[in-house]
Design an enzyme around this catalytic site. Structure first.
Site, PDB file in Angstrom:
ATOM      1  N   ILE A 469      -2.884 -18.168  43.435  1.00 42.99           N
ATOM      2  CA  ILE A 469      -2.756 -19.464  44.204  1.00 42.99           C
ATOM      3  C   ILE A 469      -3.679 -19.386  45.416  1.00 42.99           C
ATOM      4  O   ILE A 469      -3.257 -19.805  46.602  1.00 42.99           O
ATOM      5  CB  ILE A 469      -1.348 -19.320  44.618  1.00 42.99           C
ATOM      6  CG1 ILE A 469      -0.749 -18.078  45.543  1.00 42.99           C
ATOM      7  CG2 ILE A 469      -0.387 -19.614  43.639  1.00 42.99           C
ATOM      8  CD1 ILE A 469       0.749 -18.197  46.174  1.00 42.99           C
ATOM      9  N   GLN A 626      -6.166 -12.334  52.692  1.00 39.69           N
ATOM     10  CA  GLN A 626      -4.662 -12.799  52.553  1.00 39.69           C
ATOM     11  C   GLN A 626      -4.319 -12.214  53.907  1.00 39.69           C
ATOM     12  O   GLN A 626      -3.302 -13.117  54.743  1.00 39.69           O
ATOM     13  CB  GLN A 626      -4.207 -11.649  51.412  1.00 39.69           C
ATOM     14  CG  GLN A 626      -4.183 -12.104  49.923  1.00 39.69           C
ATOM     15  CD  GLN A 626      -3.441 -13.640  49.989  1.00 39.69           C
ATOM     16  OE1 GLN A 626      -2.452 -13.527  50.099  1.00 39.69           O
ATOM     17  NE2 GLN A 626      -4.431 -14.420  49.763  1.00 39.69           N
ATOM     18  N   GLU A 693       2.154 -11.261  51.819  1.00 37.97           N
ATOM     19  CA  GLU A 693       3.227 -11.674  52.592  1.00 37.97           C
ATOM     20  C   GLU A 693       3.452 -10.464  53.667  1.00 37.97           C
ATOM     21  O   GLU A 693       3.986 -11.155  54.901  1.00 37.97           O
ATOM     22  CB  GLU A 693       4.609 -11.734  51.907  1.00 37.97           C
ATOM     23  CG  GLU A 693       4.494 -12.792  50.861  1.00 37.97           C
ATOM     24  CD  GLU A 693       6.142 -13.045  50.112  1.00 37.97           C
ATOM     25  OE1 GLU A 693       6.100 -14.213  49.725  1.00 37.97           O
ATOM     26  OE2 GLU A 693       6.747 -12.063  50.025  1.00 37.97           O
TER      27      GLU A 693
HETATM   28 MO1  MOS Z   1       6.531 -16.542  47.879  1.00 37.25          MO
HETATM   29  S1  MOS Z   1       7.508 -17.271  49.406  1.00 37.25           S
HETATM   30  O1  MOS Z   1       7.815 -15.927  46.904  1.00 37.25           O
HETATM   31  O2  MOS Z   1       5.758 -17.831  47.135  1.00 37.25           O
END
Ligand code: MOS
Length: 735
Positions: A469, A626, A693
């Site tokens: 992604i 990232q 994240e």
């Molecule tokens: Mo993530 S918010 O699990 O793409």
């Protein structure tokens, strides 16, 4: 392959390819425009039909009448799909039935139809000719008003937790903090909108779409349309950002499939930007109350975190209390999560759901507490470190280097120079301050499979339904296969994002990097054995290096091993009860320096540093990208990002990138990222974790704390826009 902890020494530890800061192998495709995004399969479909979504104009109620005759008669129109003629949609695992609304309207911009025409312009023009009359219903659109009716969510694994006697310990604590913070609704606003092309071949549906989780998507498309999963193929090799907004099938995919069936043509549908905020999911707003009690010398004895959020009926809560269960020691503790029914668009996961908004509150509370204690905020955090799960002290963390992140970060950032007294440092018109926050994000592991093939050219091809992604999946998967088979990365071809490939972990919850490469590891391990057997070597003796397999005097080039046919292996990694034995988490310390214009209240972030501890870093270049992307997103959350709710009519007002302000280049200062040297043999054979994240977790609070240090103004309602600072800034001396 079942993963048994701890991982022993394995070929990945050679680190000839893995761990190197290699360029992305997909980079040239993207920079030359040859990467096919969902809407761009021009060669496959030279003359598709175009679908334009009709979206509801009310927040809650019913369609009284819907006249589609004019639209059907408009030039170029091939079909108009509505709930009336599409038949009832099945309920997928992720609330897909409401992707086509009517006659009930559950939220603003809920799709209520699709116009299919020969051209995009014809479809859009015809959509304007659909006349809809609504009976407007009463909805709940205001979280603060709905808060008293909030309930314990029934569909969260663990909404609440409690250890010891919080209320009593808090009451007895000599130093106390009790504050409430709010975080707004936020939109993923990824660059590439949600888009799909649907093509039916008999009862076989192929969807070229933009989706993070191919296997979930395949299942939900099948359930929604009431067909077998074997009849659905999803293809999603390139994705222009997701951030959680593409974890689930959205209206573009379902309506493209329905439109293609009605028009008997391949149909492409993209959500226009102004539809994305209200038609798709968003990060839900929260109200968070935090109470902390400490001894006089700063030891936490009581900590409580309560969070309220809202969602459509049957929806889920924002688990903003998650990190508070793990981040700091303290014998008496509790967390509670409450969920109110709101008739706004669906709230769901956005980059670090739970922790990202949770740390926006907790790490400001920690800063406020340090100030009460007259302690340095870095020292206060270090003092309250824990090496075991504080709610279950029998469970150690597999790795936890938060204190090193904090102390090394303080050193590198020049934290000593910070003036603990707020509002004291001036640089011309700027009030200057520094802030710190801890970062925390859990490390999840998920079963992941891959297929690898060695051919007679000595090329290695990896196939898995894993997605990229924008994160670098292609590259770290190629690095893994190259390391395992002893070949340079140029000899590896990676094919992703196709449901005809083995089912991977997918891209979500920052589990993708570790889990998907571990799946490739497992498949390569099996392939190594097959190759060794083929050339008559004992699998455990065979050495793979220099594009050869060898042992002692016997040396066979890989191409020769596959001379009479491809050698193929498919395998999955499975993690068993790993999570029960060890608490798996990733850690960071974020440092930030801001300037706040003393006259206008404008905040400029001047420099930032993140020190991360997240297991083995598979590719320091893509991992750094990232983290700097996430830090940038954290600036947005601190200073500008907010979906503004129209609380009377029930919709997000600022539904495009003109009104929903994300940071641009000029908003982003020098960013430094440091990864601590760490391997985690409990996480997987790769000994890696995730950073995608973690990078955002804590950033926003570091910015908020820096603004406080600069100005002495504590804003507890995000985003910290200048109107919230302006009334409290010192009077400006005019010349
Ligand atoms: Mo993530 S918010 O699990 O793409």
């Amino acid at each position: 392959m079942k993963f048994d902890t701890p991982a022993g020494t394995n070929p990945i530890d050679n680190l000839k390819v893995v761990g190197q800061p290699l360029d992305r192998i997909d980079g040239p495709h993207k920079t030359t425009g040859t990467a096919t995004y969902a809407y761009e399969w021009h060669d496959a479909f030279p003359s598709p039909a175009y679908g334009y979504v009709i979206a509801a104009g009310i927040g809650k109620g019913r369609i009284a009448s819907m006249d589609i005759e004019d639209a059907k008669a408009a030039p170029g129109v091939l079909a108009v799909v509505t709930a009336k003629n599409a038949g009832r949609l099945g309920k997928g695992d992720f609330n897909t039935a409401r992707l086509l609304g009517g006659p009930e309207i559950q939220h603003y911009h809920q799709a209520i139809g699709l116009v299919v025409a020969e051209t995009f312009e014809q479809a859009r023009a015809a959509a304007q000719r659909v006349r809809v009359q609504y009976d407007r219903g009463r909805g709940a659109f205001d979280l603060a008003l709905a808060k008293p009716s909030a309930k314990r969510p029934t569909n969260e694994a663990k909404p609440d937790s409690a250890v010891g006697d919080f209320e009593r310990a808090f009451e007895e604590a000599p130093v106390q903090l009790d504050e409430t913070y709010t975080t707004p609704d936020q939109s993923h606003m990824m660059m590439e909108p949600h888009a799909s092309i649907a093509h039916w071949d008999g009862d076989q549906l192929t969807l070229w779409t933009s989706n993070q989780m191919i296997n979930w998507g395949r299942g939900d498309v099948a359930k929604t349309l009431g067909i077998g999963r074997e009849n659905v193929r999803l293809i999603s090799p390139y994705i222009g950002g997701g951030f959680g907004g593409k974890l689930f099938v959205r209206s573009d995919a379902v309506l493209a499939a329905l439109g293609a069936r009605a028009a008997r043509r391949p149909v492409k549908v993209a959500l226009p930007r102004p539809m994305m905020a209200n038609n798709t999911t968003h990060r839900p707003a929260t109200i968070q109350r935090i109470r902390i009690g400490t001894t006089r010398d700063g030891k936490i004895t009581a900590i409580a975190h309560e969070s309220w959020s809202g969602d459509l009926p049957g929806g889920g809560a924002e688990m903003a209390v998650q990190q508070t269960r793990f981040l700091y020691a303290g014998a008496n503790r509790k967390t509670t999560t409450r969920l109110a029914v709101l008739d706004l668009p669906e709230g769901n996961a956005m980059r670090a759901p739970g922790e990202a908004p949770g740390l926006m509150a907790l790490e400001v509370a920690m800063d406020e507490m340090a100030e009460k204690l007259q302690m340095d905020p870095v020292e206060f955090r270090i003092l309250n470190d824990t090496q075991v799960d504080p709610e279950d002290p029998q469970r150690p963390f597999s790795q936890r280097q938060l204190n090193t992140c904090l102390s090394e970060g303080a050193e590198r950032f020049g934290w000593k120079q910070r003036n603990a007294q707020p509002g004291q440092v001036r640089d011309g018109r700027w009030l200057v301050g520094m802030g710190v926050a801890a970062g925390f994000r859990n490390n999840l592991t998920t079963k992941s499979a891959a297929r690898v093939r060695l051919d007679r050219q000595g090329m290695v091809t990896v196939e898995t339904d894993m997605t990229d992604i924008g994160t670098g999946s292609y590259t770290i998967i190629a690095q893994t296969a190259a390391e395992m088979l002893g070949v340079p990365i140029e000899r590896v071809v990676v094919k992703l994002g196709d449901s005809s490939f083995p089912v991977s972990a997918g891209s979500g919850g920052q589990w993708g990097a570790n889990s998907s490469t571990a799946g490739v590891f497992a498949a390569c391990d099996k392939l190594r054995r097959a190759i060794a057997e083929k050339v008559g070597l004992a699998p455990d003796d065979a050495v793979f290096a220099d594009v050869q397999v060898r042992f002692g005097d016997r040396i066979v080039p890989l191409a020769e091993a596959a001379a009479d046919g491809d050698i193929v292996a498919e395998e999955a990694i499975e993690f068993g009860d790993l999570a029960k034995k060890f608490q798996q988490s990733t850690f960071a310390a974020h440092f930030c320096e801001v300037g706040v214009d003393v006259a206008t209240g404008e905040t400029r972030v001047r420099r930032m540093l993140a020190v991360c501890a997240a297991g083995r870093i598979l590719n320091p270049k893509s991992a750094r990208s990232q983290v700097i992307g996430a830090m940038t997103m954290g600036i947005g959350a601190a200073l500008s990002e907010e979906l503004v709710v129209d609380k009377r009519l029930g919709f997000f007002v600022n539904h495009d990138l003109a009104g929903y302000e994300v940071p641009v280049h000029a908003d982003v200062p020098h960013q430094e990222v440091v990864f601590l040297d760490e391997v985690d043999p409990m996480s997987s054979p790769m000994k890696a974790k995730g950073v995608g994240e973690l990078g955002i977790c804590g950033v926003t609070a570091a910015v908020a704390n820096a603004i406080y240090n600069a100005t002495g103004i504590r804003v507890r309602e995000y985003p910290i826009t200048l109107d919230k600072l302006l009334p409290k800034l010192p009077p400006v001396q005019r010349a």
